[in-house]
Design an enzyme around this catalytic site. Structure first.
Site, PDB file in Angstrom:
ATOM      1  N   CYS A 235       8.919  -4.505 -26.244  1.00  0.00           N
ATOM      2  CA  CYS A 235       7.799  -4.349 -24.887  1.00  0.00           C
ATOM      3  C   CYS A 235       8.239  -4.925 -23.780  1.00  0.00           C
ATOM      4  O   CYS A 235       7.478  -5.943 -23.526  1.00  0.00           O
ATOM      5  CB  CYS A 235       6.762  -4.775 -25.583  1.00  0.00           C
ATOM      6  SG  CYS A 235       6.484  -6.543 -26.045  1.00  0.00           S
TER       7      CYS A 235
ATOM      8  N   HIS B  28       0.660  -1.242  -0.008  1.00  0.00           N
ATOM      9  CA  HIS B  28       0.288  -0.105  -0.086  1.00  0.00           C
ATOM     10  C   HIS B  28       0.752   1.352  -0.012  1.00  0.00           C
ATOM     11  O   HIS B  28       0.622   2.259  -0.535  1.00  0.00           O
ATOM     12  CB  HIS B  28      -0.875  -0.113   0.995  1.00  0.00           C
ATOM     13  CG  HIS B  28      -1.892   1.106   1.152  1.00  0.00           C
ATOM     14  ND1 HIS B  28      -3.074   1.030   0.297  1.00  0.00           N
ATOM     15  CD2 HIS B  28      -1.769   2.047   1.693  1.00  0.00           C
ATOM     16  CE1 HIS B  28      -3.567   2.358   0.453  1.00  0.00           C
ATOM     17  NE2 HIS B  28      -3.098   2.903   1.272  1.00  0.00           N
TER      18      HIS B  28
END
Lengths: 557, 84
Positions: free
Chosen positions: A489, A191
């Site tokens: 990518c 978080h």
């Protein structure tokens, strides 16, 4: 002479420098062990008054912070202040104290009863349990005369240190005052990391020796290197921070499109995995999607999603970038990333097993239906010749069959360059398809024969490894001679320095995590194509990854 | 004693924001105001007590008080979408 001792090294999760005194998040108070103590009857009224005073202090502090905050943070704080002064909570607690509980015990017992009720109700109500726990800790701290627990509200800039941050701690973090965050626990997806990234605050997590740094120590945090240093020369540290702040500001204001200093266009694209991610990516200056990983909608499904269901998911991503390039990669699953409805064999070595296009050997229909869904989504969104690429291709036959399946649906076929065989025979592979995209993570793992998930092999799974760069060059040269686009990518494209080398090698597009787009775009704009080409030639002569990186840094910055 | 039964109009039910708004309005009256759901009573002046009812969107909640104005005001709040 600078005494720039590194106090601790962790994982850098948000790049940037910060220099300010350290301030720790204060721990929650130790709650009373027993709630059995009985207050004498004549002292109970005073005990109730003591409790009321503590609650008023807590509510007033929260209200003051709410007044100083704006937007969602102010709302969260106002709501918490109202909850602290709640009439029902007051009645319950006063009843307990009037019956002989201490103010501390009454607080703990009353709030525990509400928490139990909310947890029983579940869902949204259960989230209120966290708020109540926070209020309980604040009231107990006020009763015991301890500092306010949780994130302090500094008046001057600080570097916030914590074990880890809880969602409630982060509602009011002000980037103007919190110049850096370092936590002892947590990881890149914790978080703390997510919030720091949103707020653009330099952040280091999992810094094991953080506890050795006391409040007030001047620390220099480097979110790119993952270091927290003490004893830096103040003038030098402040100058570094200023330069870094200017760079970060330039990154934030970079708008694209991607090009070198001399104006050579380089497509800078985003990697996404669903519609929500694509809409978020569209907020960054990305020119399209270079890699849409379609695994997500399969990994969570118990049954294969229907063609219509798949088409609606693919359509969301196409719709997020109207009129722009979107490259859809077909299902890249295997026994390490199993799809519930496909029978994956037990494999000793899943990275080298039945993955990606090889799944077609088990169930060719799966790929056919996915291509049908892409064609349907393209038709619904008005996209002609939608780009689709296959992962884990190793042979020309696989490329040819995939290309035929795409062309029969009016889709434009492409390949991932992950298996070294494709880079080695890039001309022949490119003759079968319209474009190629290099997946540097897998290309590196297969070239160096080193598991990309093994932390002890990190030096081998480094895209700066000369052998990997030589294979990328082969693919880029094939693209140039066939005049077909070849891009990258993978993680490598998100490294601004390596991105310049990739452009110098001749790649035409770079696709990366959306939040890396601006930093790469800014770096490319600072160098000419010729500089990139020269640096690429020099890097190809290097025999170690370290030398390659150092050479690039010297020639490009 | 006045009573009135209304259907919860907030899609989140009588949760954080709706409960806080109702408690604030109820706190302005001297008389006690009760909310009743399935036999459970809650003081309307306490958002915590309101939330413990767990009244979802569409639930029928009865408002009781000696003050008829209070009942009318609180009932109309419950019927509204307070989370909008």
């Amino acid at each position: 002479m600078i005494d720039n001792a590194i106090a601790t090294t962790g994982t850098g999760v948000v790049a940037g420098l910060g220099y300010a005194p350290a301030l720790w998040v204060k721990p929650a108070p130790i709650l009373p062990h027993s709630t059995d103590a009985v207050v004498a009857e004549e002292a109970r009224e005073a005990e109730i008054a003591r409790w009321k005073a503590a609650v008023e202090t807590v509510a007033a502090r929260l209200a003051a912070r709410a007044a100083a905050a704006t937007g969602a943070a102010a709302e969260v704080l106002e709501a918490t202040a109202a909850l602290a002064a709640d009439k029902g909570l007051q009645r319950t607690t006063v009843k307990l104290i009037a019956a002989g509980s201490t103010a501390e015990a009454g607080t703990v017992t009353a709030i525990a009863a509400f928490i139990a009720k909310f947890e029983k109700l579940g869902g949204l109500m259960a989230e209120r349990a966290t708020d109540l726990g926070d209020i309980r800790n604040r009231v107990i701290s006020a009763l015991l005369g301890l500092p306010e627990p949780g994130v302090p509200t500094p008046l001057t800039p600080i570097i916030l240190l914590a074990e880890d941050l809880a969602p409630a701690d982060t509602a009011t973090l002000d980037p103007a005052l919190i110049h850096g965050i370092a936590t002892r626990l947590g990881g890149p997806t914790s978080h703390t990391a997510i919030i720091a990234r949103q707020l653009g605050i330099p952040c280091v997590v999992a810094a094991a020796d953080l506890a050795d740094i006391p409040d007030g120590t001047l620390v220099l945090i480097d979110g790119a290197a993952g270091t927290v240093a003490v004893g830096a020369d103040p003038a030098e540290a402040e100058a570094k921070v200023l330069t870094d702040a200017a760079r970060r500001k330039a990154v934030q204001s970079w708008q694209g499109p991607g090009r070198t200093k001399d104006g050579t266009a380089v497509e800078i694209l985003a990697n996404v995995q669903d519609g929500a991610g694509a809409r978020a990516a569209a907020q960054f200056p990305a020119q399209g999607v270079g890699l849409f990983r379609t695994e997500l909608c399969f990994l969570s499904a118990q049954h294969e999603p229907s063609v219509a269901e798949q088409a609606s998911i693919y359509g969301e991503v196409l719709a997020a970038f109207p009129g722009q390039k979107v490259v859809i990669r077909t299902l890249d699953a295997g026994s390490d990333k199993p799809v519930p409805f496909v029978a994956h064999p037990d494999e000793e070595n899943p990275a080298l097993g039945v993955r990606g296009i090889r799944l077609g050997n088990a169930d060719q229909g799966l790929l056919e239906r996915q291509l049908d869904a892409v064609a349907l989504a393209a038709e619904q969104q008005g996209v002609t010749a939608a780009k689709v690429m296959a992962p884990m291709v190793a042979t020309i036959d696989e490329a040819r069959n995939f290309a035929a399946a795409c062309r029969s649906r009016k889709l434009s076929p492409g390949l991932m360059v992950e298996v070294p065989s494709v880079a080695l025979l890039a001309d022949a592979f490119l003759a079968e398809v319209d474009f190629m995209s290099i997946g540097t993570n897998d290309l590196t793992q297969y070239t160096m024969a080193a598991d990309r998930m093994a932390p002890s092999l990190a030096a081998l799974t480094d895209p700066w490894q000369p052998a990997v760069l030589h294979l990328i060059r082969l693919a880029a040269m094939a693209g140039a001679s066939a005049q077909k686009p070849v891009g990258v990518c993978g993680e490598a494209a998100a490294d601004p320095l390596l991105a310049c080398i990739l452009v110098g090698l001749g790649l035409t597009s770079l696709s990366m995590a959306p939040n890396a787009v601006a930093a790469v775009g800014l770096q490319l704009e600072s160098v000419t194509l010729e500089q990139c080409q020269r640096a690429a030639v020099a890097v190809l002569r290097c025999t170690t990854a370290r030398a390659a990186r150092a050479t690039a840094r010297e020639l490009l910055s | 004693m006045t009573t009135q039964t209304v259907v919860v109009g907030s899609p989140v039910g009588l949760h954080a924001r709706p409960a806080a708004l109702i408690a604030k309005a109820a706190g302005a009256y001297d008389e006690e105001i009760l909310l009743v759901l399935d036999g459970e009573e809650a003081d309307a002046a306490s958002s915590l007590m309101i939330m413990t009812l767990g009244a979802d969107f569409g639930a029928s909640v009865t408002v009781e008080s000696e003050n008829a104005d209070a009942v009318a005001e609180i009932a109309s709040l419950i019927a509204k979408d307070l989370d909008a």
